[in-house]
Write a protein that holds these residues in place. Structure first.
Motif, short mmCIF file in Angstrom:
data_model
loop_
_atom_site.label_atom_id
_atom_site.label_comp_id
_atom_site.label_asym_id
_atom_site.label_seq_id
_atom_site.Cartn_x
_atom_site.Cartn_y
_atom_site.Cartn_z
N TYR A 11 0.82 -1.20 0.00
CA TYR A 11 0.00 0.00 0.00
C TYR A 11 0.86 1.25 0.00
CZ TYR A 11 -3.69 -3.15 1.64
OH TYR A 11 -4.60 -4.16 1.76
N THR A 12 0.31 2.31 -0.57
CA THR A 12 0.82 3.65 -0.36
C THR A 12 -0.23 4.34 0.49
OG1 THR A 12 1.89 3.66 -2.53
CG2 THR A 12 1.53 5.80 -1.47
N TYR A 13 0.20 4.88 1.62
CA TYR A 13 -0.73 5.52 2.55
C TYR A 13 -0.69 7.03 2.38
CZ TYR A 13 -0.94 1.00 4.87
OH TYR A 13 -1.13 -0.33 5.14
N TYR A 14 -1.85 7.66 2.58
CA TYR A 14 -1.97 9.11 2.44
C TYR A 14 -2.70 9.71 3.63
CZ TYR A 14 -0.81 8.30 -2.44
OH TYR A 14 -0.17 7.92 -3.59
N ALA A 15 -2.22 10.87 4.05
CA ALA A 15 -2.96 11.69 5.01
C ALA A 15 -3.91 12.56 4.19
CB ALA A 15 -2.00 12.58 5.79
N ILE A 16 -5.16 12.58 4.57
CA ILE A 16 -6.14 13.49 3.96
C ILE A 16 -6.19 14.70 4.89
CG2 ILE A 16 -8.49 13.79 3.14
CD1 ILE A 16 -6.78 11.56 1.70
N ILE A 17 -5.80 15.84 4.33
CA ILE A 17 -5.60 17.03 5.14
C ILE A 17 -6.62 18.11 4.77
CG2 ILE A 17 -3.95 18.81 5.80
CD1 ILE A 17 -1.77 16.79 4.85
N ARG A 18 -7.28 18.61 5.79
CA ARG A 18 -8.18 19.77 5.67
C ARG A 18 -7.58 20.89 6.50
NH1 ARG A 18 -14.27 17.15 5.95
NH2 ARG A 18 -14.11 16.22 3.88
N SER A 19 -8.15 22.05 6.35
CA SER A 19 -7.69 23.21 7.12
C SER A 19 -7.67 22.87 8.61
CB SER A 19 -8.63 24.39 6.86
OG SER A 19 -8.20 25.51 7.60
N GLY A 20 -6.55 23.14 9.25
CA GLY A 20 -6.42 22.87 10.67
C GLY A 20 -5.85 21.50 10.99
N TRP A 21 -5.66 20.66 10.00
CA TRP A 21 -5.14 19.31 10.17
C TRP A 21 -3.76 19.24 9.54
CZ3 TRP A 21 -8.15 15.94 12.97
CH2 TRP A 21 -9.48 16.32 13.18
N THR A 22 -2.95 18.25 9.95
CA THR A 22 -1.60 18.10 9.42
C THR A 22 -1.37 16.66 8.95
OG1 THR A 22 -0.63 17.44 11.53
CG2 THR A 22 -0.76 19.82 11.07
N ALA A 23 -0.25 16.45 8.28
CA ALA A 23 0.09 15.10 7.83
C ALA A 23 0.36 14.19 9.03
CB ALA A 23 1.29 15.13 6.90
N ASP A 24 0.85 14.76 10.14
CA ASP A 24 1.09 13.95 11.34
C ASP A 24 -0.18 13.69 12.14
OD1 ASP A 24 3.82 13.64 10.93
OD2 ASP A 24 4.29 15.49 11.98
N ARG A 25 -1.18 14.53 11.93
CA ARG A 25 -2.48 14.37 12.61
C ARG A 25 -3.56 14.69 11.58
NH1 ARG A 25 -4.06 13.39 17.72
NH2 ARG A 25 -6.02 14.29 18.40
N PRO A 26 -3.80 13.73 10.66
CA PRO A 26 -4.69 14.00 9.53
C PRO A 26 -6.18 13.93 9.88
CG PRO A 26 -3.84 11.77 9.40
CD PRO A 26 -3.16 12.42 10.57
N PHE A 27 -6.96 14.57 9.03
CA PHE A 27 -8.42 14.49 9.12
C PHE A 27 -8.87 13.05 8.84
CE2 PHE A 27 -12.43 14.45 6.72
CZ PHE A 27 -13.28 14.93 7.70
N ALA A 28 -8.23 12.42 7.88
CA ALA A 28 -8.55 11.04 7.50
C ALA A 28 -7.29 10.41 6.91
CB ALA A 28 -9.68 11.01 6.48
N VAL A 29 -7.32 9.10 6.74
CA VAL A 29 -6.23 8.40 6.07
C VAL A 29 -6.81 7.55 4.94
CG1 VAL A 29 -4.64 8.38 8.02
CG2 VAL A 29 -6.24 6.48 7.72
N ALA A 30 -6.00 7.41 3.90
CA ALA A 30 -6.39 6.58 2.76
C ALA A 30 -5.21 5.69 2.41
CB ALA A 30 -6.77 7.46 1.57
#
Length: 94
Positions: A11-30
């Motif tokens: 797998y390649t994992y991704y952080a789904i980032i919205r305003s106020g979120w970061t790659a270390d603490r993402p809104f969601a993961v895919a």
């Protein structure tokens, strides 16, 4: 469509980032992988499982205000642990 994922899938994992979120603490993961030459993607949901998603396609096509950044598996593991705690706390409050 339900897609059987081979155990050997990388797998390649991704952080789904919205305003106020970061790659270390993402809104969601895919996560994304390829099978038979086609890309497949899933997000981890509040149902505590991976489910098919089109979020990466939407981001890449410019149809989303979210961003996606590649992340390490440990970030995903922390996200899943946080999600599980959140669901447990919600269930305790009901």
């Amino acid at each position: 469509m339900v897609k059987e994922v081979p155990l050997s899938t990388e797998y390649t994992y991704y952080a789904i980032i919205r305003s106020g979120w970061t790659a270390d603490r993402p809104f969601a993961v895919a996560r994304e992988w390829h099978s038979d030459g086609l890309p497949w993607a899933e997000t981890y949901t509040r149902d505590l499982r991976w489910e098919a998603t089109s979020v990466l396609t939407a981001i890449r096509a410019g149809r989303s205000d979210d961003d996606a950044e590649p992340i390490a598996e440990d970030v995903v593991e922390r996200f899943i642990a946080r999600m599980k705690r959140s669901v447990e706390l919600k269930e305790q409050g009901e």
